[in-house]
Design a protein around this motif. Sequence first.
Motif, PDB file in Angstrom:
ATOM      1  N   LEU A 113     -27.385  41.516  90.514  1.00  0.00           N
ATOM      2  CA  LEU A 113     -28.858  41.794  89.671  1.00  0.00           C
ATOM      3  C   LEU A 113     -27.935  42.468  89.284  1.00  0.00           C
ATOM      4  O   LEU A 113     -28.170  43.981  89.604  1.00  0.00           O
ATOM      5  N   THR A 114     -28.353  42.991  88.250  1.00  0.00           N
ATOM      6  CA  THR A 114     -28.064  44.238  86.551  1.00  0.00           C
ATOM      7  C   THR A 114     -29.157  45.007  85.674  1.00  0.00           C
ATOM      8  O   THR A 114     -29.995  44.530  85.320  1.00  0.00           O
ATOM      9  N   GLN A 115     -29.403  45.915  85.918  1.00  0.00           N
ATOM     10  CA  GLN A 115     -30.178  47.135  85.452  1.00  0.00           C
ATOM     11  C   GLN A 115     -29.077  46.589  83.435  1.00  0.00           C
ATOM     12  O   GLN A 115     -28.736  46.727  83.275  1.00  0.00           O
ATOM     13  N   VAL A 116     -30.899  46.993  83.179  1.00  0.00           N
ATOM     14  CA  VAL A 116     -30.385  46.889  81.563  1.00  0.00           C
ATOM     15  C   VAL A 116     -30.914  47.595  80.482  1.00  0.00           C
ATOM     16  O   VAL A 116     -31.872  48.722  81.414  1.00  0.00           O
ATOM     17  N   PHE A 117     -30.302  48.652  79.770  1.00  0.00           N
ATOM     18  CA  PHE A 117     -30.971  49.355  78.806  1.00  0.00           C
ATOM     19  C   PHE A 117     -31.534  49.478  77.715  1.00  0.00           C
ATOM     20  O   PHE A 117     -31.008  47.653  77.103  1.00  0.00           O
ATOM     21  N   GLU A 118     -32.290  49.801  77.046  1.00  0.00           N
ATOM     22  CA  GLU A 118     -32.432  50.009  75.056  1.00  0.00           C
ATOM     23  C   GLU A 118     -31.601  49.547  74.681  1.00  0.00           C
ATOM     24  O   GLU A 118     -30.170  49.874  74.714  1.00  0.00           O
ATOM     25  N   GLU A 119     -31.635  48.307  73.636  1.00  0.00           N
ATOM     26  CA  GLU A 119     -30.965  48.270  72.474  1.00  0.00           C
ATOM     27  C   GLU A 119     -30.325  48.804  71.139  1.00  0.00           C
ATOM     28  O   GLU A 119     -30.698  48.185  70.865  1.00  0.00           O
ATOM     29  N   SER A 120     -29.597  50.572  71.744  1.00  0.00           N
ATOM     30  CA  SER A 120     -30.068  51.143  70.683  1.00  0.00           C
ATOM     31  C   SER A 120     -28.354  51.870  70.645  1.00  0.00           C
ATOM     32  O   SER A 120     -28.295  52.150  72.224  1.00  0.00           O
ATOM     33  N   GLU A 121     -27.629  53.017  69.805  1.00  0.00           N
ATOM     34  CA  GLU A 121     -26.271  52.939  69.661  1.00  0.00           C
ATOM     35  C   GLU A 121     -25.154  52.542  71.132  1.00  0.00           C
ATOM     36  O   GLU A 121     -25.315  51.358  71.159  1.00  0.00           O
ATOM     37  N   LEU A 122     -24.968  53.682  72.160  1.00  0.00           N
ATOM     38  CA  LEU A 122     -24.234  52.867  73.245  1.00  0.00           C
ATOM     39  C   LEU A 122     -25.104  51.754  73.406  1.00  0.00           C
ATOM     40  O   LEU A 122     -24.415  50.789  74.342  1.00  0.00           O
ATOM     41  N   GLY A 123     -26.234  51.605  73.742  1.00  0.00           N
ATOM     42  CA  GLY A 123     -26.790  50.935  75.068  1.00  0.00           C
ATOM     43  C   GLY A 123     -26.280  49.283  73.772  1.00  0.00           C
ATOM     44  O   GLY A 123     -26.470  48.395  74.820  1.00  0.00           O
ATOM     45  N   ALA A 124     -26.461  49.657  72.553  1.00  0.00           N
ATOM     46  CA  ALA A 124     -25.986  47.604  71.748  1.00  0.00           C
ATOM     47  C   ALA A 124     -24.620  47.409  72.692  1.00  0.00           C
ATOM     48  O   ALA A 124     -25.019  45.972  72.833  1.00  0.00           O
ATOM     49  N   ALA A 125     -24.067  48.104  73.092  1.00  0.00           N
ATOM     50  CA  ALA A 125     -22.207  47.866  73.428  1.00  0.00           C
ATOM     51  C   ALA A 125     -22.124  47.149  75.077  1.00  0.00           C
ATOM     52  O   ALA A 125     -21.859  46.023  75.493  1.00  0.00           O
ATOM     53  N   TYR A 126     -23.096  48.033  75.618  1.00  0.00           N
ATOM     54  CA  TYR A 126     -23.312  48.061  77.198  1.00  0.00           C
ATOM     55  C   TYR A 126     -24.511  46.170  77.079  1.00  0.00           C
ATOM     56  O   TYR A 126     -23.983  45.942  78.076  1.00  0.00           O
ATOM     57  N   MET A 127     -25.077  46.203  76.331  1.00  0.00           N
ATOM     58  CA  MET A 127     -25.535  45.038  76.706  1.00  0.00           C
ATOM     59  C   MET A 127     -25.381  43.939  75.683  1.00  0.00           C
ATOM     60  O   MET A 127     -25.469  42.452  76.427  1.00  0.00           O
ATOM     61  N   ASN A 128     -24.385  44.544  74.847  1.00  0.00           N
ATOM     62  CA  ASN A 128     -23.960  42.865  74.311  1.00  0.00           C
ATOM     63  C   ASN A 128     -22.880  42.128  75.250  1.00  0.00           C
ATOM     64  O   ASN A 128     -22.684  41.294  75.514  1.00  0.00           O
ATOM     65  N   ARG A 129     -22.029  43.262  76.296  1.00  0.00           N
ATOM     66  CA  ARG A 129     -21.038  42.665  77.333  1.00  0.00           C
ATOM     67  C   ARG A 129     -21.649  42.560  78.408  1.00  0.00           C
ATOM     68  O   ARG A 129     -20.941  40.708  78.856  1.00  0.00           O
ATOM     69  N   LEU A 130     -22.968  43.011  78.819  1.00  0.00           N
ATOM     70  CA  LEU A 130     -23.710  42.387  80.439  1.00  0.00           C
ATOM     71  C   LEU A 130     -24.443  41.424  79.545  1.00  0.00           C
ATOM     72  O   LEU A 130     -24.441  40.384  80.506  1.00  0.00           O
ATOM     73  N   LYS A 131     -24.542  41.125  78.108  1.00  0.00           N
ATOM     74  CA  LYS A 131     -25.847  39.909  78.030  1.00  0.00           C
ATOM     75  C   LYS A 131     -24.893  38.644  78.294  1.00  0.00           C
ATOM     76  O   LYS A 131     -25.107  37.826  78.547  1.00  0.00           O
ATOM     77  N   LYS A 132     -23.016  38.505  77.870  1.00  0.00           N
ATOM     78  CA  LYS A 132     -22.419  37.697  77.723  1.00  0.00           C
ATOM     79  C   LYS A 132     -21.674  37.308  79.328  1.00  0.00           C
ATOM     80  O   LYS A 132     -21.798  36.170  79.775  1.00  0.00           O
ATOM     81  N   ALA A 133     -21.579  38.261  80.235  1.00  0.00           N
ATOM     82  CA  ALA A 133     -21.696  38.755  81.369  1.00  0.00           C
ATOM     83  C   ALA A 133     -22.721  37.641  82.171  1.00  0.00           C
ATOM     84  O   ALA A 133     -22.390  37.125  83.132  1.00  0.00           O
ATOM     85  N   ALA A 134     -23.621  37.400  82.181  1.00  0.00           N
ATOM     86  CA  ALA A 134     -25.105  37.020  82.647  1.00  0.00           C
ATOM     87  C   ALA A 134     -24.892  35.641  82.170  1.00  0.00           C
ATOM     88  O   ALA A 134     -25.921  34.701  82.539  1.00  0.00           O
ATOM     89  N   GLY A 135     -24.389  35.652  80.702  1.00  0.00           N
ATOM     90  CA  GLY A 135     -24.390  34.107  80.467  1.00  0.00           C
ATOM     91  C   GLY A 135     -26.362  34.318  78.899  1.00  0.00           C
ATOM     92  O   GLY A 135     -26.571  33.025  79.872  1.00  0.00           O
ATOM     93  N   GLN A 136     -26.610  35.273  78.725  1.00  0.00           N
ATOM     94  CA  GLN A 136     -27.572  35.885  78.385  1.00  0.00           C
ATOM     95  C   GLN A 136     -28.965  35.140  79.261  1.00  0.00           C
ATOM     96  O   GLN A 136     -30.282  35.306  78.927  1.00  0.00           O
ATOM     97  N   LYS A 137     -28.648  35.493  81.097  1.00  0.00           N
ATOM     98  CA  LYS A 137     -29.992  35.566  81.722  1.00  0.00           C
ATOM     99  C   LYS A 137     -30.513  36.108  81.930  1.00  0.00           C
ATOM    100  O   LYS A 137     -30.244  36.889  82.714  1.00  0.00           O
ATOM    101  N   TYR A 138     -31.669  36.771  81.969  1.00  0.00           N
ATOM    102  CA  TYR A 138     -32.421  37.083  82.348  1.00  0.00           C
ATOM    103  C   TYR A 138     -33.981  36.736  83.920  1.00  0.00           C
ATOM    104  O   TYR A 138     -33.834  35.681  83.473  1.00  0.00           O
ATOM    105  N   PHE A 139     -34.065  37.570  84.085  1.00  0.00           N
ATOM    106  CA  PHE A 139     -35.012  37.674  85.467  1.00  0.00           C
ATOM    107  C   PHE A 139     -35.934  37.140  85.025  1.00  0.00           C
ATOM    108  O   PHE A 139     -36.638  38.375  84.089  1.00  0.00           O
ATOM    109  N   GLU A 140     -37.168  35.297  84.903  1.00  0.00           N
ATOM    110  CA  GLU A 140     -38.213  35.798  84.509  1.00  0.00           C
ATOM    111  C   GLU A 140     -39.482  35.630  85.797  1.00  0.00           C
ATOM    112  O   GLU A 140     -38.820  34.989  86.329  1.00  0.00           O
ATOM    113  N   LYS A 141     -40.206  36.317  85.272  1.00  0.00           N
ATOM    114  CA  LYS A 141     -41.740  36.046  86.162  1.00  0.00           C
ATOM    115  C   LYS A 141     -41.467  34.573  86.761  1.00  0.00           C
ATOM    116  O   LYS A 141     -42.244  34.224  85.231  1.00  0.00           O
ATOM    117  N   ASN A 142     -42.301  34.670  87.598  1.00  0.00           N
ATOM    118  CA  ASN A 142     -43.310  33.027  87.448  1.00  0.00           C
ATOM    119  C   ASN A 142     -44.345  33.325  87.182  1.00  0.00           C
ATOM    120  O   ASN A 142     -45.278  34.298  87.054  1.00  0.00           O
TER     121      ASN A 142
END
Length: 337
Positions: free
Chosen positions: A308-337
Amino acid sequence: METKIFQAEELAYAAELLKRGELVAFPTETVYGLGADALLPESVKQVFQVKGRPSDNPLIVHVADFKMTEPFVDKYHPLTEKIVQHFWPGPLTLIFPIKKNSLSAVVTGGLSTAAFRMPDNKITIDLIKKTEAPLVGPSANTSGKPSPTTAQHVFHDLKGKIAGILDDGATQIGVESTVLDLSGEVPVILRPGAITKEQLEAVLQTEVLLDKHLVKESETPKAPGMKYKHYSPDTPVVMVRANDWEQAIAWAQQEQQRVGMLAGPAVGEKFATEDRYIFEDDTVEAATRGLYSGLRALDEAGQSDVILTQVFEESELGAAYMNRLKKAAGQKYFEKN
């Protein structure tokens, strides 16, 4: 093959190996690169074989100065001089149209463009100068897995497959360079990195576009790291939004999943999990530096069924972090039931 780890004083020997067509991994400010002489097609082919990388993926050509690009580039964008003055050396890769047959199709992926970068690392700049040729340098890891940010990461993945690794400690940034396409009229970011859209626009005083297109497995990417899934450990990765941690951990426990956590201290101190990798602090800079190391550490420990991995806002350096994390996760977020 024995894989040697070289220190800075052994740089001349590392350059000799590259001249002979061997592969030597080198440090940059972003991640470690798998080096081969860009002008030796047979050596470059070895890079694909060693990484298990698709041969349609173009490679970034690393140069010691801007002048080294001149034998290859057919036409420079009008903004090139301003960009290079402000951002080279640094974590910014530039794509230009190239002269016909100036670089092997093995380097370019058969495209009429090529990507160039001047890394902000003195040891590697000296290595390129001593090799007397530009170096290709994709991330020095097994293709598709988290990129290496230490010489030890490279050794883990490529031991016995390459001649050597030039060690310069841990990288400062932790994710690959920004890729800026200058082959058309308008500059376009194909891969976000530490040089942000906002920084580029502030210097250039013009709009810079951001290509959010995810390249399918059947498509040829114009730059590395554009595939839908990439940078992935074997353990499944799930992204967790700030308010969802409690429910995400409860879900995993209910499913009898052992949880690995990749997050900053604030989240890490609040939720106890079986295995954790905690960033140095709660900033996006620390998260970006620790992303690949954390994914590797949790995966190799083998104590987690899900990370389970922390997300950040997708702006400035956060855009680079989230670009890599989304691909590592195959775009998968935890979704509430």
